[in-house]
Design a protein around this motif. Structure first.
Motif, mmCIF file in Angstrom:
data_model
loop_
_atom_site.group_PDB
_atom_site.id
_atom_site.type_symbol
_atom_site.label_atom_id
_atom_site.label_comp_id
_atom_site.label_asym_id
_atom_site.label_seq_id
_atom_site.Cartn_x
_atom_site.Cartn_y
_atom_site.Cartn_z
ATOM 1 N N ALA A 1 64.386 -25.665 -4.109
ATOM 2 C CA ALA A 1 64.656 -27.092 -3.928
ATOM 3 C C ALA A 1 64.285 -27.824 -5.206
ATOM 4 N N LEU A 2 65.158 -28.737 -5.645
ATOM 5 C CA LEU A 2 64.973 -29.424 -6.911
ATOM 6 C C LEU A 2 64.660 -30.894 -6.698
ATOM 7 N N ASP A 3 64.026 -31.485 -7.701
ATOM 8 C CA ASP A 3 63.784 -32.920 -7.690
ATOM 9 C C ASP A 3 65.113 -33.666 -7.795
ATOM 10 N N GLU A 4 65.092 -34.917 -7.387
ATOM 11 C CA GLU A 4 66.280 -35.748 -7.501
ATOM 12 C C GLU A 4 66.712 -35.835 -8.964
ATOM 13 N N GLY A 5 67.993 -35.598 -9.203
ATOM 14 C CA GLY A 5 68.538 -35.698 -10.551
ATOM 15 C C GLY A 5 68.472 -34.418 -11.349
ATOM 16 N N ALA A 6 67.710 -33.422 -10.891
ATOM 17 C CA ALA A 6 67.620 -32.160 -11.614
ATOM 18 C C ALA A 6 68.930 -31.378 -11.489
ATOM 19 N N SER A 7 69.220 -30.552 -12.470
ATOM 20 C CA SER A 7 70.483 -29.816 -12.518
ATOM 21 C C SER A 7 70.409 -28.532 -11.704
ATOM 22 N N VAL A 8 71.135 -28.498 -10.597
ATOM 23 C CA VAL A 8 71.189 -27.289 -9.782
ATOM 24 C C VAL A 8 71.850 -26.158 -10.557
ATOM 25 N N VAL B 1 70.510 -24.882 7.352
ATOM 26 C CA VAL B 1 69.733 -25.893 6.655
ATOM 27 C C VAL B 1 68.446 -25.253 6.226
ATOM 28 N N ALA B 2 67.895 -25.664 5.093
ATOM 29 C CA ALA B 2 66.775 -24.946 4.519
ATOM 30 C C ALA B 2 65.479 -25.690 4.633
ATOM 31 N N LEU B 3 64.413 -24.935 4.729
ATOM 32 C CA LEU B 3 63.076 -25.515 4.662
ATOM 33 C C LEU B 3 62.573 -25.342 3.239
ATOM 34 N N ALA B 4 62.313 -26.455 2.581
ATOM 35 C CA ALA B 4 61.764 -26.389 1.231
ATOM 36 C C ALA B 4 60.527 -27.250 1.164
ATOM 37 N N VAL B 5 59.659 -27.034 2.118
ATOM 38 C CA VAL B 5 58.449 -27.834 2.197
ATOM 39 C C VAL B 5 57.295 -26.929 2.552
ATOM 40 N N GLY B 6 56.097 -27.330 2.231
ATOM 41 C CA GLY B 6 54.937 -26.569 2.618
ATOM 42 C C GLY B 6 54.226 -25.995 1.424
ATOM 43 N N THR B 7 53.077 -25.436 1.668
ATOM 44 C CA THR B 7 52.302 -24.863 0.595
ATOM 45 C C THR B 7 52.312 -23.351 0.651
ATOM 46 N N GLY B 8 53.144 -22.789 1.523
ATOM 47 C CA GLY B 8 53.252 -21.342 1.587
ATOM 48 C C GLY B 8 53.837 -20.807 0.310
ATOM 49 N N CYS B 9 53.469 -19.601 -0.069
ATOM 50 C CA CYS B 9 53.959 -19.086 -1.339
ATOM 51 C C CYS B 9 54.317 -17.627 -1.189
ATOM 52 N N LEU B 10 55.153 -17.178 -2.104
ATOM 53 C CA LEU B 10 55.479 -15.779 -2.187
ATOM 54 C C LEU B 10 54.415 -15.097 -3.031
ATOM 55 N N PRO B 11 54.195 -13.800 -2.848
ATOM 56 C CA PRO B 11 53.189 -13.121 -3.667
ATOM 57 C C PRO B 11 53.505 -13.272 -5.142
ATOM 58 N N ALA B 12 52.514 -13.580 -5.925
ATOM 59 C CA ALA B 12 52.727 -13.766 -7.354
ATOM 60 C C ALA B 12 53.042 -12.426 -8.003
ATOM 61 N N ALA B 13 53.754 -12.496 -9.115
ATOM 62 C CA ALA B 13 54.079 -11.292 -9.851
ATOM 63 C C ALA B 13 52.798 -10.683 -10.426
ATOM 64 N N ARG C 1 61.203 -28.471 -7.403
ATOM 65 C CA ARG C 1 60.220 -29.025 -6.477
ATOM 66 C C ARG C 1 59.470 -27.931 -5.728
ATOM 67 N N SER C 2 60.189 -26.901 -5.294
ATOM 68 C CA SER C 2 59.534 -25.827 -4.551
ATOM 69 C C SER C 2 60.417 -24.594 -4.542
ATOM 70 N N VAL C 3 59.768 -23.446 -4.422
ATOM 71 C CA VAL C 3 60.442 -22.164 -4.205
ATOM 72 C C VAL C 3 59.724 -21.530 -3.018
ATOM 73 N N THR C 4 60.417 -21.426 -1.901
ATOM 74 C CA THR C 4 59.779 -20.973 -0.661
ATOM 75 C C THR C 4 60.577 -19.832 -0.047
ATOM 76 N N PRO C 5 59.928 -19.024 0.784
ATOM 77 C CA PRO C 5 60.626 -17.897 1.404
ATOM 78 C C PRO C 5 61.780 -18.363 2.285
ATOM 79 N N ASP C 6 62.891 -17.640 2.226
ATOM 80 C CA ASP C 6 64.001 -17.908 3.135
ATOM 81 C C ASP C 6 63.650 -17.305 4.486
ATOM 82 N N GLY C 7 63.811 -18.073 5.542
ATOM 83 C CA GLY C 7 63.379 -17.634 6.873
ATOM 84 C C GLY C 7 64.219 -16.494 7.419
ATOM 85 N N SER C 8 63.571 -15.637 8.180
ATOM 86 C CA SER C 8 64.313 -14.601 8.889
ATOM 87 C C SER C 8 64.922 -15.189 10.145
#
Length: 573
Positions: free
Chosen positions: A47-54, A18-30, A97-104
């Motif tokens: 993680a996408l908003d409700e109704g958005a196309s995966v 199960v994934a965590l797609a919450v928080g304000t943590g971010c990956l280093p910007a390009a 909705r968010s792009v967050t690091p995948d946990g180790s």
């Protein structure tokens, strides 16, 4: 989940990931230089908003040189490996909705008695206590002993962990008070979870024994919970009931052998009424002025509304936000989850505490338990995320501080808790207040150094209807609106308790019988003019802001608030 917007149940993921797609943590910007190099690939959760196309976003990932690893319907998204340079553009896409690091991952050592890893599961109370250094208070002999914490909520169930003698039932002011089989009992499941975080314990002991134990203990295991039930099985409660509960606590804080120094209110409405005028805000301020530290949840509607919930918006009380420890004890990588209301420049949270997938006691077959089966851990526990849980943590901290400084005023205890909290770099001040609470530092401060708060005094001259916001209870198809309380009586800010009567009606009895406050039969009419004769209570919108309920039913409960290493049944992350 709201009265107007409808309820969306999160889809259940297949398998133990199960994934965590919450928080304000971010990956280093390009890098800003052009042309950009792809950079090393990184694992992310999209993680996408409700109704958005995966499928549409997955196509973009592939086009940018990434690989879709697996779909995660529980967050309406997927896990992927993408070039680091693609992260920023993915975040900016419509519907993302968010792009967050995948946990180790790591192997978890599951305690066979509790059902989770007490050392590595960041939702465990053991981990939470390490994060806030509560164990340092225990080592110094402070466990909340002698301090009563009033819990205005949905009641407390007599489940293991809350049956060792530190729970007493105050009045039941809920719609269920008329039925002996559910009176005082927590049929919703929220109040028990809060009580266990504040003062749960498997057995009464000493400060030294709690420190050495691997069993279940809340933040202040020797504090006593005074349960004031106002919410029914579906969370139904009118603002007039909550205000009546606050009034009862204020009036009886030191009667009948009680020593109520702290009031926990993991509740809020989306009222837009001025805190100076609002009746609910007025009620908590009166409790504060009477010597009770009122600890209130900031609210969980942060994706839509930044203003603090009512009554956390009152500047006197301790407004609590949630933080995500990101699986580490230190705060350098901590973030503020997206669900948490942060406030505005004029009023924001005072302090934050861990509030992500917190393990508290479960009430079997309660509303929360039935609708959130994936939140269960072992046989006794269930996870919850929200400022509700963070508020319970701070209420426990307040009990520890109040034990050390029994004559400290609410202003002083607020100062002790907030003055040396630890700010963390990945969140703005308006998101975290003074930062993450640190009990060790709080206990080292002196109450005499605290400033006196001098905000404009609340008058309560606003409307009860305004205090409700969009939250209304319903019976027989008729909603309770306007200036009427649940008995149909015109509400007034000057309402006080007179024995068991409040605002012109008999709400409850007048004294304790054993461990329970006496009950009475409600003989008057309700707001529809009918007699109290059925259990047909419903609420149109408790699932918006009241009881911080986005952490109980929507995807926040077991999608955006979960990380892979929370699955202790599989022992893997």
């Amino acid at each position: 989940m709201s009265s107007a917007k409808g309820i969306r149940r999160a889809a259940l993921a297949v398998g133990p990931v199960v994934a965590l797609a919450v928080g304000t943590g971010c990956l280093p910007a390009a890098a800003a230089a052009a042309p950009q190099q792809p950079g090393p690939p990184v694992g992310v959760i999209v993680a996408l908003d409700e109704g958005a196309s995966v499928a549409g976003v997955e196509t973009v990932v592939v086009r940018k040189g990434g690989t879709v690893e697996r779909e995660l319907p529980i967050v309406n998204g997927f896990a992927a490996t993408v070039p680091r340079s693609a992260v920023a553009s993915l975040r900016s896409m419509t519907g993302v909705r968010s792009v967050t690091p995948d946990g180790s991952g790591h192997l978890m050592a599951v305690d066979p008695v509790l059902g989770y890893d007490t050392a590595k599961d960041e939702g465990s109370l053991s981990f939470v206590r390490d994060v806030i250094h509560a164990n340092d208070a225990w080592k110094a002999g402070y466990t909340g002993k002698g301090v009563d914490v009033a819990l205005i909520d949905s009641g407390v169930a007599p489940v293991a962990g809350l049956t060792s003698g530190n729970v007493v039932n105050g009045p039941d002011l809920s719609f269920e008070s008329q039925y002996a089989d559910v009176r005082y009992r927590d049929t919703f499941g929220h109040g028990t979870h809060m009580a266990s975080i504040i003062a749960g314990r498997d057995a009464a002991g000493t400060a030294a024994s709690y420190t050495a134990s691997t069993g279940y203990q809340g933040v202040a295991p020797d504090a006593r919970i005074v349960s004031v039930k106002v919410a029914a099985a579906d969370g139904s409660a009118d603002v007039s009931q909550v205000i009546a509960g606050i009034g009862w606590v204020t009036q009886h804080a030191h009667d009948y052998g009680l020593n109520i120094k702290v009031l926990n209110l993991s509740y809020g409405t989306d009222s837009v009424q001025s805190s100076v005028l609002d009746p609910l805000s007025y009620a908590v301020e009166q409790a504060w002025r009477k010597g009770i530290v009122v600890v209130v949840a900031a609210g969980n509607d942060g994706t839509l509304r930044q203003e603090l919930a009512d009554p956390a918006v009152n500047p006197y009380v301790l407004a609590v936000g949630a933080e995500d420890p990101n699986r580490t004890i230190g705060s350098a990588d901590d973030t503020v989850p997206l669900f948490a209301q942060r406030g505005t420049a004029s009023r924001y949270v005072d302090v934050v505490a861990p509030g992500v997938h917190i393990l508290g006691l479960r009430v079997p077959n309660s509303y929360v338990d039935q609708f959130n089966p994936l939140g269960r851990v072992g046989t006794r526990f269930i996870r919850g995320s929200g400022t509700s849980q963070a508020t319970a943590v701070i209420s426990g901290v307040a009990a520890l501080v109040a034990q050390k400084y029994p004559t400290a005023t609410p202003d002083q205890i607020k100062y002790l808790i907030t003055a040396k909290a630890v700010p963390f770099p990945l969140a703005k001040k308006t998101w975290q207040g003074t930062g993450l609470v640190d009990v060790q530092k709080s206990l080292a401060l002196r109450p005499a150094d605290a400033p006196v708060q001098t905000y404009t005094a609340a008058t309560g001259a606003g409307t009860l209807e305004g205090a409700r916001g969009s939250d209304h209870v319903v019976i027989g198809g008729t909603a309770l609106t306007g200036q009427k309380d649940i008995f149909g009586n015109t509400w007034t800010a000057a309402a006080t308790w007179n024995g068991g009567a409040y605002n012109g009606a008999s709400w409850t009895g007048t004294a304790f019988t054993g461990a329970d406050w006496t009950a009475v039969k409600w003989t008057g009419a309700d707001w529809t003019g009918s007699a109290w004769s059925s259990r047909s209570w419903v609420s149109r919108s408790w699932i918006t802001s009241s009881w911080d309920s986005r952490s109980w039913v929507t995807g926040v409960w077991y999608s955006r608030s979960w990380v892979a290493d929370s699955w202790s049944d599989a022992s893997w992350s």
